[in-house]
Design an enzyme around this catalytic site. Structure first.
Site, short mmCIF file in Angstrom:
data_model
loop_
_atom_site.label_atom_id
_atom_site.label_comp_id
_atom_site.label_asym_id
_atom_site.label_seq_id
_atom_site.Cartn_x
_atom_site.Cartn_y
_atom_site.Cartn_z
N LYS A 173 0.90 -1.17 0.00
CA LYS A 173 0.00 0.00 0.00
C LYS A 173 0.94 1.21 0.00
CE LYS A 173 -1.59 3.05 1.95
NZ LYS A 173 -1.25 4.43 1.49
N ARG A 177 0.60 9.80 -2.56
CA ARG A 177 1.17 11.00 -3.18
C ARG A 177 1.95 10.66 -4.45
NH1 ARG A 177 -1.47 13.20 0.00
NH2 ARG A 177 -1.08 13.42 2.23
N CYS A 281 14.21 10.94 6.00
CA CYS A 281 14.17 10.61 7.43
C CYS A 281 15.58 10.62 8.01
CB CYS A 281 13.54 9.25 7.65
SG CYS A 281 14.55 7.93 7.01
N GLU A 384 9.49 17.46 13.84
CA GLU A 384 10.10 17.18 12.55
C GLU A 384 9.49 18.15 11.53
OE1 GLU A 384 8.91 13.43 10.70
OE2 GLU A 384 10.95 13.16 9.98
P1 NAD Z 1 2.71 9.45 6.63
O1 NAD Z 1 2.79 8.89 7.99
O2 NAD Z 1 1.81 10.61 6.38
O3 NAD Z 1 2.24 8.34 5.58
C1 NAD Z 1 2.88 7.08 5.50
C2 NAD Z 1 1.87 6.05 5.04
O4 NAD Z 1 0.81 5.96 5.99
C3 NAD Z 1 1.22 6.36 3.69
O5 NAD Z 1 1.14 5.18 2.93
C4 NAD Z 1 -0.14 6.89 4.07
O6 NAD Z 1 -1.13 6.61 3.10
C5 NAD Z 1 -0.45 6.17 5.37
N1 NAD Z 1 -1.29 6.95 6.27
C6 NAD Z 1 -1.34 8.30 6.37
N2 NAD Z 1 -2.23 8.66 7.31
C7 NAD Z 1 -2.76 7.53 7.83
C8 NAD Z 1 -3.72 7.27 8.84
N3 NAD Z 1 -4.32 8.24 9.51
N4 NAD Z 1 -4.01 5.98 9.12
C9 NAD Z 1 -3.39 4.98 8.44
N5 NAD Z 1 -2.48 5.18 7.46
C10 NAD Z 1 -2.15 6.44 7.16
O7 NAD Z 1 4.22 9.79 6.18
P2 NAD Z 1 4.72 10.52 4.87
O8 NAD Z 1 4.37 11.96 4.96
O9 NAD Z 1 4.32 9.75 3.66
O10 NAD Z 1 6.30 10.33 5.03
C11 NAD Z 1 7.10 11.18 5.79
C12 NAD Z 1 7.38 10.61 7.15
O11 NAD Z 1 7.98 9.33 7.04
C13 NAD Z 1 8.38 11.44 7.96
O12 NAD Z 1 7.94 11.49 9.28
C14 NAD Z 1 9.68 10.65 7.85
O13 NAD Z 1 10.59 10.86 8.89
C15 NAD Z 1 9.15 9.27 7.87
N6 NAD Z 1 10.11 8.34 7.32
C16 NAD Z 1 10.75 7.50 8.18
C17 NAD Z 1 11.69 6.61 7.69
C18 NAD Z 1 12.38 5.66 8.63
O14 NAD Z 1 12.96 4.71 8.15
N7 NAD Z 1 12.34 5.87 9.92
C19 NAD Z 1 11.98 6.57 6.33
C20 NAD Z 1 11.31 7.44 5.48
C21 NAD Z 1 10.37 8.32 5.98
#
Ligand code: NAD
Length: 499
Positions: A173, A177, A281, A384
């Site tokens: 999934k 975006r 990240c 962040e």
């Molecule tokens: P996000 O949490 O908004 O979304 C991630 C995923 O979760 C997407 O597939 C989205 O559709 C889903 N999602 C969003 N809202 C949801 C909800 N309410 N309930 C269930 N699923 C939901 O993150 P993003 O904006 O896509 O990515 C950026 C974030 O990811 C930053 O915080 C970054 O630090 C983090 N990140 C962490 C790592 C790591 O390895 N620690 C790596 C890359 C990115």
């Protein structure tokens, strides 16, 4: 307007829920496609196909499974330009950065080609009189992964490559975006010989995620994204009896010691702070110079480098240092946090507000910002920002700098710049953060090591890729065997002429 699909059972399948999300070109601000948002019924359909296909895939010998991944690597290299272009168009990052996104995923696929070796079990001969004992690692069944927007090629590959190498089916999934590259990856894997139904892409938002979390067939869930969602997915998935690993947000500190090579440290900070518009990240978002003199020298070295940064669309070629952020909402959030920094008393040394790019006025571009005199109470330090904003917190001593990194709620990555081996060693040993760089600003471990933070940057125990992934995507089964005496006692062993 292009209508994207799901990829289910080896086919591009239109969404039936009636719900769609807009996919933007962040450089122009235009909606370039609609992505379908799956409901629980569509998810259940994909899971049923995966469950059926998985049995034969798990029974396929690991070397044959590895050959599919080998062919996949060839196809990724063949289509590198196409993948990078599609990635940049939806994400906004530059083409070289998009290729890096594909490449760092590809390297995990290469590691997973070692599946026959990595899946070998343990064997104890004569664990008791006439007893042998052996352990094997078996696939979980149907597994799932939920990925963020910022690495639409790398992070899906970090999950599905080990999952399918171990004999699982995988439901991806991806972020709504930038879903096009994940769909292309699924097509390429089938071209490489993966049976239909083993890797499926089901697009969606919270509704699709909840369908995964409450599905009774799905055995494991991998998540990478922001910390609040990571916490929710970990809690819900675990409550439903699934194996879950979630990787969350970050606030990575870089300590600059008085003896550091200041030019090298400033160059590193500019790349790690502003590359990919800070949407990594492992981006460095906090610089911690030790001592007032170090801080003054650092700011002096940083400012001209930051002022020279070229911000633009990926189509402008190799001259561009970073592109737009992913959505107008992300841009608004960055601007809001920058304003809190000013209001709460930080000094805005490089002001990226009101950045304007001729011809791209509607794009989601954010100019580079540098703050000095940031303190731990400020919002720009606590949260962040995920944008091109670097905060400088001046520390009076090494211990104070170390304490800052240790007291922050996130613990993904951190770095120290110094010529003092003892300070570097002490830092690496004591800091409560998962990935450490010594004169390396973005210490992302390579495929054969594992990736994972500590504290609020992770929920679960095993890391991503490397040997941990082969543990996460398999269960151990241990057999204790004793055989009764066989024909060796009653059998005829002499070579006799025929009667
Ligand atoms: P996000 O949490 O908004 O979304 C991630 C995923 O979760 C997407 O597939 C989205 O559709 C889903 N999602 C969003 N809202 C949801 C909800 N309410 N309930 C269930 N699923 C939901 O993150 P993003 O904006 O896509 O990515 C950026 C974030 O990811 C930053 O915080 C970054 O630090 C983090 N990140 C962490 C790592 C790591 O390895 N620690 C790596 C890359 C990115």
């Amino acid at each position: 307007m292009q209508e994207l699909t799901h990829y289910i059972g080896g086919e591009h399948v239109k969404g039936t829920s009636g719900r769609f999300a807009d996919v933007y070109n962040p450089a122009t601000g235009e909606v370039q496609a609609k992505v379908p948002l799956a409901n629980a019924e569509e998810m259940a359909g994909a899971v049923a196909i995966a469950a059926e296909a998985q049995v034969a895939w798990a029974a396929t010998n690991p070397q044959r499974r590895a050959r599919v991944l080998m062919a996949f690597v060839g196809l990724l290299n063949r289509d590198m330009e196409k993948l990078a272009e599609a990635l940049s168009r939806e994400h906004g990052k530059t083409i070289p950065d998009a290729k890096g996104d594909v490449q760092r995923g590809l390297e995990v696929v290469e590691y997973c080609i070692g599946a026959p070796e990595l899946l070998k079990g343990d064997y104890t001969d004569a664990a008791g009189p006439g007893i042998d004992m052996y352990s094997m690692r078996q696939a979980l069944g149907v597994t799932a992964g939920i990925t963020p927007f910022n690495f639409p090629a790398m992070i899906p590959m970090w999950m599905f490559a080990p999952a399918i190498a171990c004999g699982n089916a995988f439901i991806l999934k991806p972020s709504e975006r930038d879903p096009s590259v994940p769909l292309m990856l699924a097509e390429l894997l089938e071209e490489a010989g993966l049976p239909k139904g083993i890797l499926q892409v089901v697009n969606g938002d919270k509704e699709a995620v909840d369908a995964i979390l409450h599905d009774e067939i799905i055995q494991s869930v991998g998540f990478v994204g922001s910390t609040p969602i990571a916490e929710y997915i970990y809690a819900t998935g675990c409550a439903n009896g699934k194996r879950v690993q979630c990787f969350g947000g970050a606030k990575n500190h870089m300590i600059i010691m008085p003896d550091a090579d200041m030019e090298q440290a400033a160059d590193a900070l500019v790349g790690a702070g502003y590359g990919a518009a800070g949407e990594r990240c492992m981006a460095i978002s906090v610089a911690v110079p030790v001592g007032e003199d170090t801080a003054d020298r650092l700011i002096e070295a940083l400012v001209p480098k930051i002022e020279k940064l070229k911000v633009g669309p990926y189509t402008a070629g190799n001259d561009v240092d970073y592109g737009p952020v992913v959505t107008s909402a992300a841009k608004a959030n960055i601007e809001r946090l920058v304003q809190t920094g000013i209001d709460q008393g930080a000094k805005l040394v490089v002001d990226g507000r009101n950045f304007n790019l001729q011809g791209y006025e509607d794009g989601f571009f954010v100019g580079p910002h540098l703050f000095d005199n940031v303190t731990p109470e400020m919002d720009i330090y606590k949260y962040e920002i995920f944008g091109p904003v670097l905060s400088t917190v001046r520390a009076g001593s090494y211990e104070e700098a170390l304490k800052l990194a240790m007291d922050h709620e996130y613990g993904n990555g951190t770095a120290i710049f110094t010529r003092d081996g003892d300070a570097a060693r002490d830092f690496a040993s004591r800091v409560n953060v998962g990935m450490i760089g010594i004169n390396v600003p973005i210490p992302v471990p390579l495929a054969y090591h594992t990736f994972g933070g500590w504290k609020k940057s992770v929920f679960g125990d095993l890391n991503q890729h490397g040997p941990d992934a082969f543990k996460f995507y398999t269960r151990t089964k241990t057999v204790t065997a004793r055989w009764p005496s066989g024909i060796k006692q009653g059998g005829e062993f002499n070579f006799k002429p025929m009667d």
